[in-house]
Design a protein around this motif. Structure first.
Motif, PDB file in Angstrom:
ATOM      1  N   LEU B 461      22.980   0.151 -49.431  1.00 33.92           N
ATOM      2  CA  LEU B 461      24.041  -0.300 -48.545  1.00 33.92           C
ATOM      3  C   LEU B 461      23.930  -1.804 -48.369  1.00 33.92           C
ATOM      4  CD1 LEU B 461      26.280   0.197 -46.400  1.00 33.92           C
ATOM      5  CD2 LEU B 461      24.455   0.620 -44.759  1.00 33.92           C
ATOM      6  N   ILE B 462      24.950  -2.529 -48.859  1.00 31.84           N
ATOM      7  CA  ILE B 462      24.927  -3.988 -48.778  1.00 31.84           C
ATOM      8  C   ILE B 462      25.889  -4.429 -47.702  1.00 31.84           C
ATOM      9  CG2 ILE B 462      25.415  -6.115 -50.039  1.00 31.84           C
ATOM     10  CD1 ILE B 462      24.794  -4.587 -52.600  1.00 31.84           C
ATOM     11  N   SER B 463      25.439  -5.294 -46.805  1.00 34.25           N
ATOM     12  CA  SER B 463      26.353  -5.793 -45.780  1.00 34.25           C
ATOM     13  C   SER B 463      25.821  -7.092 -45.213  1.00 34.25           C
ATOM     14  CB  SER B 463      26.501  -4.757 -44.664  1.00 34.25           C
ATOM     15  OG  SER B 463      27.258  -5.318 -43.615  1.00 34.25           O
ATOM     16  N   ASP B 464      26.752  -7.993 -44.829  1.00 34.34           N
ATOM     17  CA  ASP B 464      26.272  -9.200 -44.174  1.00 34.34           C
ATOM     18  C   ASP B 464      26.255  -9.021 -42.665  1.00 34.34           C
ATOM     19  OD1 ASP B 464      28.957  -9.229 -43.830  1.00 34.34           O
ATOM     20  OD2 ASP B 464      29.263 -11.311 -44.440  1.00 34.34           O
ATOM     21  N   GLU B 465      26.638  -7.834 -42.189  1.00 38.14           N
ATOM     22  CA  GLU B 465      26.538  -7.560 -40.754  1.00 38.14           C
ATOM     23  C   GLU B 465      25.247  -6.787 -40.521  1.00 38.14           C
ATOM     24  OE1 GLU B 465      29.942  -6.616 -38.636  1.00 38.14           O
ATOM     25  OE2 GLU B 465      31.332  -7.351 -40.162  1.00 38.14           O
ATOM     26  N   VAL B 466      24.290  -7.488 -39.915  1.00 36.49           N
ATOM     27  CA  VAL B 466      22.948  -6.911 -39.784  1.00 36.49           C
ATOM     28  C   VAL B 466      22.948  -5.570 -39.031  1.00 36.49           C
ATOM     29  CG1 VAL B 466      20.611  -7.303 -38.961  1.00 36.49           C
ATOM     30  CG2 VAL B 466      21.899  -9.176 -39.987  1.00 36.49           C
ATOM     31  N   PRO B 467      23.728  -5.452 -37.931  1.00 33.56           N
ATOM     32  CA  PRO B 467      23.685  -4.166 -37.214  1.00 33.56           C
ATOM     33  C   PRO B 467      24.079  -2.993 -38.108  1.00 33.56           C
ATOM     34  CG  PRO B 467      24.829  -5.818 -35.903  1.00 33.56           C
ATOM     35  CD  PRO B 467      24.578  -6.438 -37.230  1.00 33.56           C
ATOM     36  N   GLU B 468      24.993  -3.246 -39.048  1.00 35.24           N
ATOM     37  CA  GLU B 468      25.441  -2.167 -39.925  1.00 35.24           C
ATOM     38  C   GLU B 468      24.295  -1.588 -40.727  1.00 35.24           C
ATOM     39  OE1 GLU B 468      29.926  -2.848 -40.971  1.00 35.24           O
ATOM     40  OE2 GLU B 468      28.724  -2.896 -42.773  1.00 35.24           O
ATOM     41  N   VAL B 469      23.470  -2.464 -41.310  1.00 32.65           N
ATOM     42  CA  VAL B 469      22.348  -1.945 -42.091  1.00 32.65           C
ATOM     43  C   VAL B 469      21.242  -1.440 -41.157  1.00 32.65           C
ATOM     44  CG1 VAL B 469      22.729  -3.210 -44.224  1.00 32.65           C
ATOM     45  CG2 VAL B 469      21.453  -4.288 -42.407  1.00 32.65           C
ATOM     46  N   TYR B 470      21.100  -2.098 -40.012  1.00 30.91           N
ATOM     47  CA  TYR B 470      20.027  -1.705 -39.091  1.00 30.91           C
ATOM     48  C   TYR B 470      20.193  -0.245 -38.668  1.00 30.91           C
ATOM     49  CZ  TYR B 470      16.875  -1.761 -35.090  1.00 30.91           C
ATOM     50  OH  TYR B 470      15.863  -1.488 -34.224  1.00 30.91           O
ATOM     51  N   PHE B 471      21.420   0.124 -38.313  1.00 24.91           N
ATOM     52  CA  PHE B 471      21.625   1.468 -37.776  1.00 24.91           C
ATOM     53  C   PHE B 471      21.900   2.521 -38.835  1.00 24.91           C
ATOM     54  CE2 PHE B 471      22.676  -1.180 -34.052  1.00 24.91           C
ATOM     55  CZ  PHE B 471      21.712  -0.663 -33.186  1.00 24.91           C
ATOM     56  N   ASN B 472      22.103   2.117 -40.079  1.00 21.70           N
ATOM     57  CA  ASN B 472      22.494   3.101 -41.081  1.00 21.70           C
ATOM     58  C   ASN B 472      21.561   3.174 -42.283  1.00 21.70           C
ATOM     59  OD1 ASN B 472      25.131   4.076 -39.940  1.00 21.70           O
ATOM     60  ND2 ASN B 472      25.499   1.869 -40.003  1.00 21.70           N
ATOM     61  N   ALA B 473      20.493   2.378 -42.268  1.00 25.24           N
ATOM     62  CA  ALA B 473      19.596   2.399 -43.420  1.00 25.24           C
ATOM     63  C   ALA B 473      18.180   2.781 -42.979  1.00 25.24           C
ATOM     64  CB  ALA B 473      19.578   1.037 -44.098  1.00 25.24           C
ATOM     65  N   ASP B 474      17.452   3.379 -43.914  1.00 28.53           N
ATOM     66  CA  ASP B 474      16.067   3.734 -43.624  1.00 28.53           C
ATOM     67  C   ASP B 474      15.164   2.520 -43.711  1.00 28.53           C
ATOM     68  OD1 ASP B 474      16.192   6.817 -43.572  1.00 28.53           O
ATOM     69  OD2 ASP B 474      17.298   6.245 -45.374  1.00 28.53           O
ATOM     70  N   ARG B 475      15.515   1.626 -44.657  1.00 28.71           N
ATOM     71  CA  ARG B 475      14.755   0.391 -44.800  1.00 28.71           C
ATOM     72  C   ARG B 475      15.752  -0.731 -45.011  1.00 28.71           C
ATOM     73  NH1 ARG B 475      11.845  -0.154 -49.540  1.00 28.71           N
ATOM     74  NH2 ARG B 475      12.951   1.654 -50.330  1.00 28.71           N
ATOM     75  N   VAL B 476      15.395  -1.936 -44.595  1.00 29.53           N
ATOM     76  CA  VAL B 476      16.298  -3.066 -44.752  1.00 29.53           C
ATOM     77  C   VAL B 476      15.600  -4.175 -45.531  1.00 29.53           C
ATOM     78  CG1 VAL B 476      17.587  -4.870 -43.555  1.00 29.53           C
ATOM     79  CG2 VAL B 476      17.521  -2.550 -42.615  1.00 29.53           C
ATOM     80  N   LEU B 477      16.251  -4.639 -46.604  1.00 27.67           N
ATOM     81  CA  LEU B 477      15.731  -5.793 -47.321  1.00 27.67           C
ATOM     82  C   LEU B 477      16.560  -7.008 -46.939  1.00 27.67           C
ATOM     83  CD1 LEU B 477      15.224  -4.418 -50.948  1.00 27.67           C
ATOM     84  CD2 LEU B 477      13.555  -4.573 -49.088  1.00 27.67           C
ATOM     85  N   HIS B 478      15.883  -8.120 -46.738  1.00 24.53           N
ATOM     86  CA  HIS B 478      16.574  -9.355 -46.437  1.00 24.53           C
ATOM     87  C   HIS B 478      16.578 -10.223 -47.692  1.00 24.53           C
ATOM     88  CE1 HIS B 478      16.394 -13.526 -44.335  1.00 24.53           C
ATOM     89  NE2 HIS B 478      17.576 -13.280 -44.852  1.00 24.53           N
ATOM     90  N   MET B 479      17.766 -10.591 -48.135  1.00 28.70           N
ATOM     91  CA  MET B 479      17.877 -11.380 -49.349  1.00 28.70           C
ATOM     92  C   MET B 479      18.372 -12.777 -48.984  1.00 28.70           C
ATOM     93  SD  MET B 479      19.565  -9.835 -52.771  1.00 28.70           S
ATOM     94  CE  MET B 479      19.367 -10.700 -54.316  1.00 28.70           C
ATOM     95  N   ALA B 480      17.735 -13.790 -49.544  1.00 24.15           N
ATOM     96  CA  ALA B 480      18.176 -15.158 -49.311  1.00 24.15           C
ATOM     97  C   ALA B 480      17.962 -15.957 -50.570  1.00 24.15           C
ATOM     98  CB  ALA B 480      17.418 -15.787 -48.147  1.00 24.15           C
ATOM     99  N   GLN B 481      18.936 -16.727 -50.945  1.00 25.70           N
ATOM    100  CA  GLN B 481      18.882 -17.566 -52.132  1.00 25.70           C
ATOM    101  C   GLN B 481      18.326 -16.829 -53.352  1.00 25.70           C
ATOM    102  OE1 GLN B 481      16.865 -20.892 -50.483  1.00 25.70           O
ATOM    103  NE2 GLN B 481      18.722 -21.524 -49.417  1.00 25.70           N
ATOM    104  N   GLY B 482      18.836 -15.626 -53.544  1.00 21.27           N
ATOM    105  CA  GLY B 482      18.505 -14.881 -54.742  1.00 21.27           C
ATOM    106  C   GLY B 482      17.171 -14.169 -54.726  1.00 21.27           C
ATOM    107  N   ARG B 483      16.458 -14.219 -53.594  1.00 18.71           N
ATOM    108  CA  ARG B 483      15.168 -13.549 -53.543  1.00 18.71           C
ATOM    109  C   ARG B 483      15.120 -12.585 -52.371  1.00 18.71           C
ATOM    110  NH1 ARG B 483      11.365 -16.007 -56.691  1.00 18.71           N
ATOM    111  NH2 ARG B 483      12.076 -17.972 -57.567  1.00 18.71           N
ATOM    112  N   ILE B 484      14.287 -11.574 -52.546  1.00 16.63           N
ATOM    113  CA  ILE B 484      14.024 -10.692 -51.412  1.00 16.63           C
ATOM    114  C   ILE B 484      12.965 -11.380 -50.568  1.00 16.63           C
ATOM    115  CG2 ILE B 484      13.210  -8.421 -50.702  1.00 16.63           C
ATOM    116  CD1 ILE B 484      15.302  -7.678 -52.502  1.00 16.63           C
ATOM    117  N   VAL B 485      13.314 -11.729 -49.322  1.00 19.86           N
ATOM    118  CA  VAL B 485      12.369 -12.494 -48.518  1.00 19.86           C
ATOM    119  C   VAL B 485      11.790 -11.695 -47.367  1.00 19.86           C
ATOM    120  CG1 VAL B 485      13.328 -14.739 -49.120  1.00 19.86           C
ATOM    121  CG2 VAL B 485      14.276 -13.469 -47.186  1.00 19.86           C
ATOM    122  N   GLY B 486      12.262 -10.476 -47.180  1.00 23.58           N
ATOM    123  CA  GLY B 486      11.684  -9.711 -46.092  1.00 23.58           C
ATOM    124  C   GLY B 486      12.055  -8.244 -46.209  1.00 23.58           C
ATOM    125  N   GLU B 487      11.182  -7.388 -45.692  1.00 19.90           N
ATOM    126  CA  GLU B 487      11.498  -5.966 -45.677  1.00 19.90           C
ATOM    127  C   GLU B 487      11.189  -5.433 -44.285  1.00 19.90           C
ATOM    128  OE1 GLU B 487       9.967  -3.625 -48.843  1.00 19.90           O
ATOM    129  OE2 GLU B 487      10.346  -1.731 -47.797  1.00 19.90           O
TER     130      GLU B 487
END
Lengths: 331, 504, 333
Positions: B461-487
């Protein structure tokens, strides 16, 4: 009963209303104005003239549905006719046998398909506008044909081929039978086959279709190849009818085929349009010219009337749209 | 409501609306709304899709006429309604999301186009155009080559040109409708600077955006609308993103983060070191059967590019993808679909669905082979397949043969999901599935997503609205400038923590 | 410089191709690179250039016209008839009559397109059939040979005897062509109307929001093409010394190919007078050169077709891909 009507409507499409109305008007008007209109002779002449224009219109239809156009249809037909004529000549000219005819026809269809294939490849891979690609193909084929024939006729066709052009089976001329068979093939292709389905989708939005996992390039290439092959069928019929080929034969049909498609409710931007309404539109056009002929006019007046009919249909569609708009706004 | 007194003593409002009501086809689009803008302020108009923001703008610019009783005070005059002419003459300018520019014409002509609009033909004064355009750009503190055709410039600079054009019209009040929707982060920063310059030069700016980070950064006050009614006007100082979200949605997010035990579920997708220079680098991730993996990040972070690569429409430079135990390398999206990957495009209007075509045709376009019988399309099979999905996903339609464009955003999205489910996917990638979907319908979409996960599908599930992924995903990856910078695991992290990381 | 290259890529590419062909032909034939031949080229290309710049205006405004060539035939015939009635006349009267009739026919197209929202290709294919059908019906396909003397007399504006005894001449059609080209250039680049035409073709919705009069745009574009077609018709009659009803039939597609080759875009908003002229010249220089080289006239039509096909294929593979240093950060709009 309503289910049946629904099914019929689904199979034929809402585009049929316009051409059918035009058909009714033409029948009534000429039925009254020209007493000998509703006769065997009229329908004989329609049946006789319909196939050439009809087959070329089928060749034009597929590219228009994808949102393109094939302006090379008439010269593709000429080239295919030339191919067949040369094969027959090389196999003894007027004495050529049926085998030579079969071989020649296969080669003719291959030549037509090749011309379509090249256009399809250029359009699919360079995204050049189909009007331009087919226009330059048209100019090229016209030049090629004139170069090869030195602007003259190619004749010397065996008698049995001419007889095919004029003979009938169960009272129906053979060219008409071939045309009706082609109409049915195109109808099945467009309503029942994957290629037809994808043709419509591409006509509406080629990128969204690609995102849906359709090989859009393949569809485009196939569409133009089939269009070229259908031109070849028209070219063979024309050879049988005229006993000779000359480059430029049937040139005036080019824009009439586009007109027939639009008259049959095909969307000029692609994506929508069906074979049967186009077929009815073709019959209307031929009835018009036969009727005018009976009343002493010539083909040129008929051409003008065709244009007027097209404009009339477009204005009526516009009026219908306005009425609908006013009604919904009131309600 | 509250806080209207802010700076009220210092300056009279430039624009003030009261008692604005609008009804469309029995639906109240605006309910007794009032709205106020001070001279030179940056004011934010916040609200979810369908909350009445654009209706309100159209009332102010004279496109719509509000119901009787409305009062519009603008620049010392009082009106019962505006007209486009009075609005423009009074210096109200709107920069629409589609910009309405002319790509083949030069920058100067685009900015100074007003000068070629005249009742009778005149000669064009290119020198004057250039001067007007350069001046307008100077006011924004920007230098562009005004003699170059606009299509040579990236979208962010076209945005600038649209703003400059508004300034030529002697703007006092500029509305910007989602100006950052298609900008990358650095472009957005650039734009926000421009807005500050404008404000400093005395032009009031009303900024319409659903990106809360920007709202907080740029504006001095925020007006929040919900379901066509005014929620309140708030000074930005002291607001947080989650507070605005609450105000916009009216929910205090009784949702909790997902708690699904997927420990033993087999891995469906394993990506290792996937790179495409200039788009994303060294991306590694796994998705299990029945798991929803959220990917968030700002626009331009490489999310969509990554998704398109997994979907076979772009080729990775390096790295490996293993799907359901098999290493895969797709030549095209046809290979990906055959292998069980489905991708719901972020751009539903022009890529996700074939808008003019029928609902039924859109549902079967990706899975035609399934409705073939002896090589021909079977209309019975097609109808039963379509009926099944309409029932299963609760799509509300008139007739199967109606055009897709007759449906609401939410129902269109359901059709798009059905189209991909019909291909029997193993992995479903949802790219911004709620863009253009009404607030009420979003929950319905996520209900479907949740059921699909429960049935064993792996979902990204890809979204730029953080609450959307927060409440609907089991895990959240944070992507910035082409890299995964946080999980993050939502059940072990707060929403704010992720938002702060993403919008920082 | 770089900016000039970027904004005139099509014209420069065409110019380069024409230059290469010219250099080749100057070596391959001794007749090509002479003043006489250059003037000859201009004389024979005049009619097509007038057509092409007229069509350019319609293409810029986002339309297409199939009917203009047969409209020119109609104008030719009517003008010749009217001149027969009034007896005599002269070039000025002839051009005014032909231009006015052309505008009238163009306005029929604009009326159908704007009044009933008929797409331009559908409307003009219909009027193509109507114009041509009625012309052939009423004339019975009979040509007019007894044209007024002033119309059939060659008017030489400039002549010079060359060393080899041949004459290099510039004739009246070239002057008329130059005036038409200049007028079209002035219209589309120097007047507010012209810029509105570009804007309308580029982004019709944006133009509408600016309050541009959409109907006026259609009438101006098709009226202008009508006028150019009428003038071209008269000039062609002068050139051919006779009026043959179907002489211009089929010319529309050749002109369209040349105009688009010169960078005009189907769909509107783009195209220049210079490009248009180069497009026409590329075709006529190729024909002329092949002719001088003694290639069979039947073959060079084929070669011209192949060149256009190749040019269109190449120009769509984008000049920027061929010349990478020009590459700009182009964002699809």
């Amino acid at each position: 009963m309503t289910v049946l009507i629904d099914r019929a409507r689904n199979a034929l499409g809402p585009e049929l209303a316009g051409p059918l109305a035009a058909f009714a008007v033409v029948m009534v008007v000429f039925g009254i104005a020209a007493p000998n209109f509703l006769s065997r002779a009229t329908f004989g002449s329609v049946a006789f003239q319909l196939p050439e224009l009809g087959l070329l219109t089928l060749a034009m239809l597929l590219p228009i549905l994808t949102g393109g156009l094939n302006l090379a249809i008439t010269f593709t037909a000429n080239m295919a006719g030339l191919t067949l004529a040369w094969v027959l000549q090389s196999q003894g000219g007027v004495d050529a046998g049926i085998g030579a005819f079969v071989l020649g026809s296969v080669l003719a269809v291959a030549v037509g398909a090749l011309s379509g294939l090249i256009m399809g490849l250029v359009i699919a891979y360079t995204k050049a506008h189909p009007i331009l690609v087919s226009l330059s193909m048209m100019i090229f084929l016209r030049g090629l044909g004139e170069f090869l024939t030195r602007g003259g006729d190619v004749s010397g066709i065996p008698g049995f081929l001419a007889r095919i052009g004029y003979s009938s089976i169960f009272g129906i001329p053979v060219p008409l039978l071939i045309f009706i068979a082609s109409v049915l093939i195109w109808h099945i292709l467009l309503t029942r086959m994957k290629l037809g389905f994808n043709t419509y989708m591409i006509g509406s939005n080629i990128e969204a279709t690609r995102y849906s996992g359709i090989n859009t390039r393949k569809v485009q290439v196939l569409v133009y190849t089939l269009s070229g092959a259908m031109c070849a069928v028209a070219g063979i019929i024309m050879l049988a009818r005229f006993n000779s080929v000359r480059v430029g034969h049937g040139e005036s049909y080019l824009l009439i085929t586009v007109l027939a498609c639009f008259l049959g409710g095909v969307n000029p931007f692609g994506g929508f349009g069906r074979v049967i309404p186009v077929f009815v539109a073709l019959v209307v056009l031929q009835l018009l010219s036969s009727g005018l002929n009976l009343m002493g006019a010539n083909q040129h007046l008929a051409t003008a009337v065709w244009g007027i009919l097209m404009i009339t249909v477009m204005i009526l569609r516009w009026l219908a749209g306005r009425l609908k708009f006013l009604n919904t706004n009131r309600g | 409501m509250a806080d209207q007194a802010l700076d009220g003593a210092a300056s009279r409002p430039l624009l003030s609306l009261r008692n604005v009501n609008m009804t469309f086809g029995g639906v109240k689009a605006l309910k007794n709304v009032s709205f106020e803008v001070l001279p030179g302020e940056v004011h934010c108009l916040a609200g979810e899709n369908g909350s009445g923001k654009s209706t309100l703008i159209k009332v102010i610019t004279g496109v719509y006429r509000p119901e009787a009783g409305a009062v519009i005070d603008y620049d010392g005059q009082s009106y019962s309604h505006m007209s486009p002419v009075t609005a423009q003459a009074g210096g109200i300018q709107v920069i629409w999301q589609d910009l309405a520019l002319f790509p083949e014409m030069t920058v100067a002509e685009n900015i100074a186009f007003q000068t070629v609009i005249a009742r009778w033909p005149r000669l064009v004064n290119y020198a004057e155009m250039r001067r007007v355009a350069t001046n307008a750009l100077q006011r924004l503190g920007v230098t562009l080559d005004v003699d170059l055709a606009l299509h040579h410039f990236p979208i962010a600079q076209r945005q600038i040109v649209a703003i400059a054009r508004a300034l030529v019209g002697q703007a006092k009040l500029v509305f910007m409708d989602e100006p950052t929707a298609s900008l990358t982060q650095s472009e957005t920063d650039y734009l926000l600077d421009i807005v500050r310059n404008l404000s400093a030069s005395g032009v009031a700016v009303v900024f319409v955006s659903h990106r809360l980070a920007e709202v907080l950064e740029i504006s001095s006050r925020v007006t929040v609308l919900r379901d066509g009614a005014l929620v309140g006007v708030y000074p930005t100082k002291g607001l947080t993103q989650s507070r605005i979200t609450e105000l916009m949605t009216g929910k205090t997010f009784g949702y909790s983060a997902l708690h699904r035990d997927l420990g033993t579920s087999p891995v469906m997708l394993e990506v290792k070191g996937l790179s495409r220079p200039g788009e994303f680098q060294d991306v590694s991730l796994t998705v299990r059967r029945g798991e929803t993996l959220g990917i968030t990040g700002l626009l331009g972070a490489g999310r969509t590019e990554l998704a398109l690569t997994l979907f076979g429409m772009r080729k990775p430079k390096s790295g490996s993808v293993v799907l359901d135990g098999n290493p895969v390398r797709f030549g095209s999206n046809r290979d990906a679909i055959a292998a069980g990957v489905a991708y719901l495009s972020e751009d539903r209007l022009s890529l996700g669905l074939i808008q003019p075509q029928a609902i039924a045709d859109n549902m079967v376009v990706a899975s035609l082979d399934k409705i073939l019988s002896r090589g021909f399309i079977s209309s019975d099979r097609k109808r039963s397949l379509v009926n099944r999905w309409i029932r299963d996903l609760g799509v509300k339609i008139g007739k199967q043969d109606d055009a897709i464009s007759t449906l609401s955003g939410g129902n269109q999205q359901r059709v798009a999901i059905a189209k991909w489910l019909a291909t029997d996917p193993k992995l479903l990638i949802l790219d911004a599935p709620t863009v253009g979907v009404d607030v009420g319908a979003r929950a319905g979409i996520f209900d479907i997503v949740s059921k699909l996960a429960d049935s064993g599908l792996a979902i990204i599930l890809i979204s730029d609205e953080v609450p959307e992924v927060y409440f609907n995903a089991d895990r959240v990856l944070h992507m910035a400038q082409g890299r995964i910078v946080g999980e993050y695991a939502p059940c072990a992290t707060t929403l704010q923590a992720i938002e702060e990381a993403v919008y920082a | 410089m770089r900016r000039f290259v970027r904004s005139h890529a099509t014209e420069l590419a065409l110019l380069a191709v024409i230059a290469v062909i010219c250099v080749f032909l100057s070596f391959a034939t001794d007749r090509f690179f002479t003043l006489g031949n250059a003037f000859d080229l201009l004389n024979t290309s005049s009619v097509n250039i007038i057509f092409a710049v007229g069509l350019l205006v319609v293409l810029i405004a986002g339309g297409i016209d199939i009917s203009f060539a047969v409209a020119a035939s109609v104008v030719q015939y009517l003008t010749a008839t009217v001149l027969g009635w009034v007896g005599g006349g002269n070039w000025i009267v002839g051009l005014i009559i032909a231009g006015a009739l052309g505008v009238a026919l163009g306005c029929i197209n604009a009326f159908l397109i704007h009044g009933f929202r008929i797409i331009s290709i559908v409307a003009t294919i219909s009027t193509f059939n109507i114009f041509f059908g009625l012309l052939m019906f009423f004339t019975g396909g009979v040509s007019i040979y007894n044209l007024p003397d002033w119309l059939t007399t060659r008017v030489v504006l400039f002549e010079r005897e060359m060393a080899d005894g041949t004459w290099a001449e510039i004739t009246l059609p070239v002057l008329i062509m130059a005036i038409c080209v200049f007028a079209t250039w002035a219209l589309i680049t120097r007047t507010t109307t012209g810029r509105q035409l570009y804007a309308f073709g580029d982004n019709p919705e944006g133009a509408r929001r600016f309050g541009i009069n959409i109907g006026a745009m259609q009438f101006i574009a098709f009226g202008w093409l009508g006028m150019m077609a009428g003038i071209a018709g008269l000039v062609q009659g002068h050139y051919a010394q006779e009026v043959v009803p179907n002489a211009l039939y089929g010319r529309e597609l050749d002109v369209l190919a040349a105009a688009v080759l010169g960078g005009a875009r189907l769909g509107g908003g783009k195209g220049s007078v210079l490009g248009c002229i180069l497009g026409v010249l590329l075709v006529s220089i190729t024909q002329n050169g092949l002719n001088l080289m003694g290639v069979s006239p039947f073959a060079f039509k084929m070669i011209v077709g192949a060149i256009i096909l190749a040019a269109i294929t190449l120009s769509n593979t984008s000049i920027e891909r061929l010349l990478p240093f020009l590459k700009s950060r182009r964002v699809p709009s």
